[in-house]
Design a protein around this motif. Structure first.
Motif, PDB file in Angstrom:
ATOM      1  N   GLU A  72      -3.721  -6.683   6.190  1.00 35.44           N
ATOM      2  CA  GLU A  72      -4.330  -6.822   4.862  1.00 35.44           C
ATOM      3  C   GLU A  72      -5.586  -7.687   4.934  1.00 35.44           C
ATOM      4  O   GLU A  72      -6.610  -7.384   4.305  1.00 35.44           O
ATOM      5  CB  GLU A  72      -3.309  -7.437   3.898  1.00 35.44           C
ATOM      6  CG  GLU A  72      -3.769  -7.515   2.460  1.00 35.44           C
ATOM      7  CD  GLU A  72      -3.458  -6.251   1.670  1.00 35.44           C
ATOM      8  OE1 GLU A  72      -3.734  -6.245   0.461  1.00 35.44           O
ATOM      9  OE2 GLU A  72      -2.947  -5.286   2.265  1.00 35.44           O
ATOM     10  N   ARG A  73      -5.524  -8.750   5.707  1.00 34.83           N
ATOM     11  CA  ARG A  73      -6.673  -9.645   5.840  1.00 34.83           C
ATOM     12  C   ARG A  73      -7.845  -8.950   6.514  1.00 34.83           C
ATOM     13  O   ARG A  73      -9.002  -9.302   6.280  1.00 34.83           O
ATOM     14  CB  ARG A  73      -6.275 -10.886   6.637  1.00 34.83           C
ATOM     15  CG  ARG A  73      -5.435 -11.884   5.850  1.00 34.83           C
ATOM     16  CD  ARG A  73      -4.996 -13.030   6.717  1.00 34.83           C
ATOM     17  NE  ARG A  73      -4.231 -14.029   5.965  1.00 34.83           N
ATOM     18  CZ  ARG A  73      -3.588 -15.044   6.515  1.00 34.83           C
ATOM     19  NH1 ARG A  73      -3.608 -15.203   7.829  1.00 34.83           N
ATOM     20  NH2 ARG A  73      -2.929 -15.896   5.761  1.00 34.83           N
ATOM     21  N   THR A  76      -9.232  -7.008   3.389  1.00 35.50           N
ATOM     22  CA  THR A  76      -9.567  -7.756   2.171  1.00 35.50           C
ATOM     23  C   THR A  76      -9.066  -9.184   2.300  1.00 35.50           C
ATOM     24  O   THR A  76      -8.136  -9.457   3.058  1.00 35.50           O
ATOM     25  CB  THR A  76      -8.937  -7.106   0.925  1.00 35.50           C
ATOM     26  OG1 THR A  76      -9.232  -7.900  -0.225  1.00 35.50           O
ATOM     27  CG2 THR A  76      -7.427  -6.982   1.074  1.00 35.50           C
ATOM     28  N   ASN A  77      -9.678 -10.091   1.565  1.00 34.89           N
ATOM     29  CA  ASN A  77      -9.274 -11.496   1.607  1.00 34.89           C
ATOM     30  C   ASN A  77      -8.152 -11.817   0.622  1.00 34.89           C
ATOM     31  O   ASN A  77      -7.549 -12.881   0.681  1.00 34.89           O
ATOM     32  CB  ASN A  77     -10.478 -12.402   1.295  1.00 34.89           C
ATOM     33  CG  ASN A  77     -11.505 -12.376   2.401  1.00 34.89           C
ATOM     34  OD1 ASN A  77     -11.162 -12.264   3.576  1.00 34.89           O
ATOM     35  ND2 ASN A  77     -12.776 -12.487   2.031  1.00 34.89           N
ATOM     36  N   THR A  78      -7.878 -10.881  -0.287  1.00 38.21           N
ATOM     37  CA  THR A  78      -6.887 -11.126  -1.324  1.00 38.21           C
ATOM     38  C   THR A  78      -5.684 -10.213  -1.136  1.00 38.21           C
ATOM     39  O   THR A  78      -5.831  -8.993  -1.139  1.00 38.21           O
ATOM     40  CB  THR A  78      -7.489 -10.879  -2.722  1.00 38.21           C
ATOM     41  OG1 THR A  78      -8.679 -11.666  -2.864  1.00 38.21           O
ATOM     42  CG2 THR A  78      -6.483 -11.232  -3.803  1.00 38.21           C
ATOM     43  N   PRO A  79      -4.494 -10.776  -0.956  1.00 39.43           N
ATOM     44  CA  PRO A  79      -3.294  -9.945  -0.826  1.00 39.43           C
ATOM     45  C   PRO A  79      -3.090  -9.093  -2.073  1.00 39.43           C
ATOM     46  O   PRO A  79      -3.228  -9.569  -3.197  1.00 39.43           O
ATOM     47  CB  PRO A  79      -2.169 -10.961  -0.663  1.00 39.43           C
ATOM     48  CG  PRO A  79      -2.851 -12.210  -0.202  1.00 39.43           C
ATOM     49  CD  PRO A  79      -4.190 -12.196  -0.842  1.00 39.43           C
ATOM     50  N   SER A  80      -2.763  -7.843  -1.891  1.00 41.08           N
ATOM     51  CA  SER A  80      -2.557  -6.947  -3.028  1.00 41.08           C
ATOM     52  C   SER A  80      -1.169  -7.131  -3.614  1.00 41.08           C
ATOM     53  O   SER A  80      -0.253  -7.645  -2.976  1.00 41.08           O
ATOM     54  CB  SER A  80      -2.732  -5.493  -2.574  1.00 41.08           C
ATOM     55  OG  SER A  80      -1.694  -5.151  -1.655  1.00 41.08           O
ATOM     56  N   ASN A  84       2.548  -7.916  -1.753  1.00 40.56           N
ATOM     57  CA  ASN A  84       3.485  -8.949  -2.188  1.00 40.56           C
ATOM     58  C   ASN A  84       4.861  -8.363  -2.509  1.00 40.56           C
ATOM     59  O   ASN A  84       5.892  -8.968  -2.194  1.00 40.56           O
ATOM     60  CB  ASN A  84       2.927  -9.678  -3.419  1.00 40.56           C
ATOM     61  CG  ASN A  84       1.744 -10.554  -3.078  1.00 40.56           C
ATOM     62  OD1 ASN A  84       1.599 -11.009  -1.946  1.00 40.56           O
ATOM     63  ND2 ASN A  84       0.872 -10.777  -4.044  1.00 40.56           N
TER      64      ASN A  84
END
Length: 320
Positions: A72-73, A76-80, A84
């Motif tokens: 994921e990283r 993107t820097n933000t976990p979806s 989660n």
């Protein structure tokens, strides 16, 4: 890691910062929890086989989740929200298996591992209950005392952490993690330590450093432990730069790669700067090749240059 899970959960781990030359004035507070049994179980016992399988699946779940996070990283820097949810479902399945196992075997040492699992999920209160149960079932298991000490060092009362670390060490004096955790807690909670042991602040620092040294005697090649010890010399009152220089010199000897060696050189440069050894400080900075330290290296060099300018050599003073 079937019978020994080491996690860093109390406060924030500064290991990464240490490796990139972080210059904070306190050790990283790397506090570890262990699930080591007092004696080896019978591997042919059906219950122990089921327990070993549960721990292996727990490890596999953590490895899989780590892989998901890394993937994921990379994008993107933000976990979806989807990630989660996947993580929650993956760990929930393991949690239910722990609960089912303990329902069948309520007096099994699994309480210790389940407590750590719950703590990692930030379900600390429930996790502590299982550690307390593990301690109740087997008060001779030092890991339960250590893990509970970690909890009390974080959630208070801190003085109870001192008592529990001492008990863990009494039960197993050959485990470096117990000394390291104890040292870090004494160092960070100096006021509580002063009151508990009826000693002054200087003696508290001495006690913490002595505990670190005992841990290092048992684990002489542990880089993280050695950096924790060396880092502590920034925060003593007054700072003990000569001892710090010696400590970082020893850390350099056990650094495992160029990245770690360059990180240590940042600290060697800073210690030499504090001691007025500007030439040696510059030499340490010059030996650093990794670009990841460029910003910190520049800052330390600026500090050296400022100190050099403020100390005007007598030969440059105007004739009177």
């Amino acid at each position: 890691m079937h019978y020994l899970r080491a996690v860093i959960k109390v406060f924030a781990s500064l290991l990464t910062a240490l490796l990139v030359g972080n210059l904070s004035a306190a050790p990283s507070n790397t506090v570890e929890k262990t699930n080591a049994p007092v004696s080896a179980p019978d591997p042919n016992d059906p219950t122990e086989k089921a327990y070993a399988k549960l721990l292996a699946d727990d490890d596999a779940a953590h490895a899989e989740v780590d892989k998901w996070i890394q993937e994921e990283r990379a994008s993107t820097n933000t976990p979806s929200a989807t990630l989660n949810l996947r993580i929650a479902q993956r760990f929930d399945a393991i949690k239910k298996r722990y609960e089912a196992f303990l329902q069948q075997h309520p007096k099994h040492p699994t309480h210790l591992a389940f407590g750590s699992f719950l703590n990692e999920l930030r379900e600390e209160n429930e996790g502590v209950q299982h550690w307390e149960k593990a301690r109740e079932l087997d008060p001779t298991n030092p890991a339960a005392w250590n893990n509970l000490a970690n909890h009390y060092g974080h959630a208070s009362p801190v003085k109870k952490a001192f008592e529990y670390y001492a008990k863990a060490i009494e039960l197993n004096s050959n485990e470096p993690v117990y000394y390291q955790n104890f040292a870090t807690t004494v160092y960070l909670f100096r006021k509580d330590a002063m009151e508990y042991y009826a000693i002054d602040e200087t003696q508290v620092f001495d006690k913490a450093l002595d505990l670190y040294r005992k841990a290092m005697k048992l684990a002489p090649t542990d880089f993280v432990l050695a950096t924790d010890y060396a880092q502590s010399f920034y925060g003593t009152k007054p700072p003990r730069y000569k001892e710090g220089l010696a400590a970082w010199t020893d850390v350099l000897k056990i650094a495992r790669d160029d990245v770690e060696r360059d990180g240590v050189r940042i600290h060697l440069a800073r210690m030499n700067w504090h001691l007025g050894n500007y030439k040696e400080a510059r030499a340490q900075l010059a030996a650093i090749t990794s670009e990841m330290y460029a910003g910190t290296k520049k800052k330390v060099l600026e500090n050296i240059e400022t100190s050099e300018k403020e100390q005007t050599p007598a030969a440059n003073e105007p004739a009177k």
